[in-house]
Each structure stands twice: as structure tokens, then as C-alpha cells.
Design an enzyme around this catalytic site. Structure first.
Site, short mmCIF file in Angstrom:
data_model
loop_
_atom_site.label_atom_id
_atom_site.label_comp_id
_atom_site.label_asym_id
_atom_site.label_seq_id
_atom_site.Cartn_x
_atom_site.Cartn_y
_atom_site.Cartn_z
N LEU A 222 24.11 -18.07 -18.60
CA LEU A 222 23.42 -17.90 -17.31
C LEU A 222 21.91 -17.83 -17.50
O LEU A 222 21.14 -18.21 -16.62
CB LEU A 222 23.91 -16.63 -16.61
CG LEU A 222 25.15 -16.74 -15.73
CD1 LEU A 222 25.52 -15.36 -15.18
CD2 LEU A 222 24.93 -17.72 -14.59
N ILE B 200 20.10 -21.03 -16.99
CA ILE B 200 19.94 -21.43 -15.59
C ILE B 200 18.91 -20.56 -14.89
O ILE B 200 18.11 -21.03 -14.09
CB ILE B 200 21.30 -21.35 -14.85
CG1 ILE B 200 22.37 -22.11 -15.63
CG2 ILE B 200 21.17 -21.88 -13.44
CD1 ILE B 200 22.03 -23.56 -15.92
N GLU B 201 18.91 -19.26 -15.21
CA GLU B 201 18.00 -18.32 -14.55
C GLU B 201 16.55 -18.56 -14.95
O GLU B 201 15.66 -18.58 -14.10
CB GLU B 201 18.41 -16.88 -14.88
CG GLU B 201 19.64 -16.39 -14.16
CD GLU B 201 19.41 -16.24 -12.67
OE1 GLU B 201 18.27 -15.94 -12.27
OE2 GLU B 201 20.36 -16.44 -11.89
N SER B 202 16.28 -18.69 -16.24
CA SER B 202 14.89 -18.65 -16.70
C SER B 202 14.57 -19.61 -17.84
O SER B 202 13.42 -19.64 -18.30
CB SER B 202 14.56 -17.24 -17.18
OG SER B 202 15.35 -16.94 -18.34
N TYR C 108 24.63 -23.75 -8.21
CA TYR C 108 24.31 -22.83 -9.31
C TYR C 108 25.50 -22.71 -10.27
O TYR C 108 25.32 -22.74 -11.49
CB TYR C 108 23.96 -21.47 -8.70
CG TYR C 108 23.60 -20.38 -9.68
CD1 TYR C 108 22.31 -20.28 -10.19
CD2 TYR C 108 24.54 -19.43 -10.06
CE1 TYR C 108 21.98 -19.26 -11.07
CE2 TYR C 108 24.21 -18.41 -10.93
CZ TYR C 108 22.92 -18.33 -11.43
OH TYR C 108 22.59 -17.31 -12.29
#
Length: 477
Positions: free
Chosen positions: A157, A160-162, A261
Site C-alpha cells: 500500500l 500507492i500512497e506515497s 485504488y
């Protein structure tokens, strides 16, 4: 490239507001100058040692400006963006890659395949950079997730987040590798104040993310729904389920960003499991090892960097939660150090001049003063003064009001002996001024009604040369 050319480029980048690029160029110049094969300088009379010393001073000053007044900022860093929608809708599904075992069901749907295509073509460079950055944090994150009995695939994750950027900051004001907004971060135990922002600490933020994801799974009993809720918020997903009467993520009508997402996460997980199959290099993983020291008092980061033999930037890189160039005021703050350096650090710190004064002082507002003029006098900003004094309106201050103003601890440390020998003036009768681009020592002296020679003597200057970001001690009449 010659050292002097790198320095000139760094100054131009700094003037354009590109702090990170300027510091990178100066670091390259320092490395080039330190190497055995370094080119000779244009001025034969100037020794390499002096140039190195000047470079170190300039690096510290630029890092000082960057750390005292602005937190490193990397902006939006997610591998998912609104522009993906068009690419996904037009994508032709590529040939399927073999599905690898996972505790989280990875469904090879059209949206997942489309994201694999996107990550390996249009966003290939960004994906490769994210994979390279991740190696530093993956072992740490897997252990934290394993301790919570969570699937280790959840670490993906963070891509995808940062894209594994510590200083990623979104339009929604989410920060750090795990992109917590302030409310959720504080709910899961992250401290966010004027001194620190633990959303940027990879250990604390990953522990908070693990706790949050565990709560979301307990709520939805479905990893696709839990992951969707991490993006959109549990309330939005719960309302969609109640309104639409289904718990099947693929059938739910959710905001477009959230709908894409989860497929993006699944696509990146497949790539991360077998990067070579997609033409990427596997991340070079590093064991997360640090020494920690409990500090007895608030201390300037530049002083601490000297004690451990690092540049200010290198020490800050190990302590990304710090918002300022000083550690928080509470006793016992845990400072991260390179592994094996604790004993050397403690010995060196004990022999260095310590900061004895407070890291802030009180200023009583005088008639005609504004927050802007007070901020300029103490080398800080109006925003900092408002935050330190819990002010809501910068125009609502009255004469006689006491204000807390920041004082860099290193300046107090370096000038503690000077204060007692210069004109016998008490330590309370001085001001601090941060040099700005275009300033000259003569102009600063004239503005403060002192002489240039006094400024040189009070600040141990060897002549009138000063660099932007340097904090000058000025005794008041």
C-alpha cells in the site's frame, strides 16, 4: 564538472527555491573535492581544506534555513493519479502474468491488468524509483505487520500512497509514507505539533498504519473493503454498503479514486512479488538498524550532527519526524543515530559546548510593533509566532503582551563564552538576526545601529563575508 561550477549551480537552484537540488549539488561538490582525483581550483592560493570547510559551512547554513523554516516537501507522490482514468479506460488488457500466492486475494481483473500496463509503461520510471526507495523500509514494515498478524502484502500500500517518500504531502494534507491526515494520525497515537510530525517517522507511522488496517479488517472482514476504507474513510464505505446492500467491493459504487485504488494496490503487489518478470530490478533491502540516545535537554541538530560526525542533512534523514533544527523541549527525547555510533556520540557530545540557554525567550510587544517586525527581528516567521503563542489573528496583538519567540540553541551554545567577555553586557540584551539573500554585514550593522566590526567580533567572523541563513548575534543598546 568543476567544483566551482557545481557551487554556482547550487546557488542558482537555491535562489529559485529548489532547496533539495541545491543541497544535492553542494554534496556532490564536497564529494568531488574530497576525492583524490579532485580537479584543481581556479585560485591556486586557496587550499582544498579551506574550500572543504567553506562547503561544509554553506551546507549547514542551507540545511539550517530549510529545517528551521520549512519542512522538506515532496508534494503529491502517490502512484495513482486522476489522469489514470483515461489510460485505464483505453487500456488493452496485456497477457496475464502468473498469479503468486497471497493472503490477500489478488483478482486478475481488467482494472488490475490495466494498472500493471500503466506501471510498466507510462509510469515505468516512477514505479522503478519507488521500488528502489522501498528497499530501505520493507524489512522493517514486514516485521511490524507480522507482529500484528497482518498479511505482509499490505506493505505494498505504501507504493500507492506515497511511492515510499517520507516527505510526501497531498492536497488533502496527508503526510508521510502512509499518508495520514492529522485526525487519523493522532487517533492512532502519532504526535503532530510544532516540534515533530510522527507521520514521517517510518517506524511509528507503519505501526499506526498496521493498527488502522487491523481495525478496518475487523470492521469489514474483507481486505478489498478494508483497503478501500483506508483510502476513502470507513464512513464512506459503510454508507455505500448500507445504501447499495452489498459487501462485494467489485459491485459497490464508490468514488472513482477509491474504485481504482484497490486494483492499483493489487497490480503493484503482483509487480512487487516478482519485479524481474516485469522488467524491474528487485529492491536492495537493508536491515533497519539504529542506535537511539535519550537527550537530557533540547539541543540544536547541527550540534548533534557534529557530535556523531554527520552532516545536518544526514542526521535529519535519520530523524525525519523533526520539524525544526532543534529537538523538542522535553527531557528524554530519543534521537536516532547510525548503528554502532552511540558511544562515540555520547563521548563527543560531552566534550562539545552544550546549549545552556532556553530554546525560546519571551519578548514583550512594544508600541508600534507587529508580528511581522518581531518575526524579522528574531529570524523566524509570522506563522511560527502564531503557532507558538496560539494566536488566531496576526493583527490582534497589543503593546505589553508577552510572546514566546524561538532562539536557535546552537547560536546560544557557540556564543555562550562570547557573551561574558563582550562589553560585559548581560545575555538578555541581545537579538538574533537570520541573514537573508542580498544582505551585507554593513547594511545589517546600520539597521541595528551597531558597527560592522562589532558584528564580526560578536559572531567570530573572519571578515565581512556572510551567507544567507546564518544566524547573527547582535547586542542591543
Amino acid at each position: 564538472m568543476e567544483v566551482q561550477e557545481l557551487v554556482q549551480q547550487a546557488k542558482r537552484q537555491w535562489g529559485e527555491g529548489k532547496a533539495h537540488e541545491a543541497i544535492t549539488l553542494l554534496t556532490r561538490a564536497r564529494a568531488l573535492l574530497s576525492s583524490d582525483g579532485a580537479p584543481s581550483t581556479p585560485d591556486p592560493g586557496r587550499r582544498r581544506g579551506q574550500l572543504l570547510e567553506d562547503l561544509e559551512a554553506l551546507l549547514d547554513e542551507l540545511a539550517g534555513i530549510r529545517a528551521m523554516h520549512v519542512t522538506p516537501f515532496e508534494g503529491e507522490a502517490s502512484l495513482v493519479s486522476p489522469e489514470d482514468v483515461t489510460a485505464l479506460e483505453e487500456a488493452v488488457p496485456p497477457a496475464e502474468k502468473p498469479e503468486l500466492p497471497s493472503y490477500i486475494p489478488l483478482e486478475i481483473r481488467h482494472e488490475v491488468q490495466a494498472y500493471i500496463e500503466l506501471f510498466t509503461t507510462k509510469k515505468r520510471e516512477l514505479t522503478g524509483e519507488a521500488l528502489e526507495r522501498s528497499g530501505r523500509y520493507l524489512p522493517l514494515m514486514r516485521k511490524i505487520f507480522a507482529d500484528k498478524a497482518l498479511p505482509e502484502d499490505l506493505v505494498n500500500l505504501a507504493y500507492i500512497e506515497s511511492a515510499f517518500k517520507l516527505y510526501a504531502y497531498s492536497r488533502a494534507r496527508a503526510s508521510g509514507i502512509w499518508q495520514f491526515i492529522k485526525g487519523t494520525g493522532r487517533k492512532y497515537g502519532l504526535k503532530i505539533d510544532w516540534w515533530v510530525d510522527e507521520r514521517r517517522d517510518p517506524v511509528k507511522a507503519t505501526a499506526a498504519a498496521a493498527h488502522y488496517l487491523a481495525d478496518l479488517y475487523a470492521m469489514f472482514e474483507s481486505w478489498p473493503l478494508a483497503i478501500a476504507a483506508y483510502n476513502a474513510g470507513e464512513g464512506k464505505v459503510l454508507r455505500a454498503i448500507k445504501r447499495q446492500g452489498t459487501t462485494d467491493f467489485w459491485k459497490l459504487h464508490l468514488p472513482r479514486e477509491t474504485k481504482y485504488y484497490v486494483p492499483a494496490f493489487m497490480a503493484m503487489t503482483l509487480i512487487a512479488k516478482n519485479p524481474e518478470a516485469y522488467g524491474f530490478q528487485r529492491p536492495s533491502e537493508e536491515s533497519w538498524q539504529l542506535d537511539q540516545v535519550a537527550l537530557s535537554q533540547q539541543t540544536d541538530l547541527r550540534l548533534l550532527a557534529k557530535a556523531v560526525g554527520l552532516s545536518t542533512e544526514e542526521l535529519r534523514d535519520r530523524n525525519p519526524e523533526l520539524n525544526r533544527l532543534v529537538t523538542p523541549p522535553q527531557e528524554g527525547y530519543l534521537l536516532n543515530l547510525p548503528p554502532g555510533s552511540k558511544a562515540v556520540f555520547l563521548d563527543a557530545l560531552d566534550r562539545l559546548v552544550q546549549a545552556r540557554g532556553p530554546s525560546w525567550r519571551q519578548h514583550r510587544v512594544r508600541p508600534g510593533e507587529s508580528l511581522s517586525t518581531i518575526a524579522q527581528r528574531y529570524g523566524t516567521t509570522v506563522a511560527v509566532l502564531m503557532e507558538m503563542n496560539h494566536l488566531e489573528n496576526p493583527h490582534h496583538i497589543r503593546a505589553g503582551t508577552p510572546l514566546n519567540v524561538p532562539v536557535p540553541a546552537l547560536t546560544l551554545a557557540e556564543t555562550s563564552t562570547t557573551k561574558q567577555t563582550t562589553n560585559n553586557r548581560p545575555a538578555s540584551h541581545y537579538s538574533l538576526y537570520v541573514v537573508k539573500p542580498g544582505d551585507s554585514l554593513w547594511e545589517i550593522a546600520r539597521t541595528h545601529r551597531v558597527s560592522s566590526k562589532d558584528l564580526e567580533r560578536w559572531n567570530d567572523l573572519q571578515g565581512s563575508l556572510i551567507h544567507p541563513g546564518r544566524t547573527l548575534l547582535i547586542y542591543l543598546d
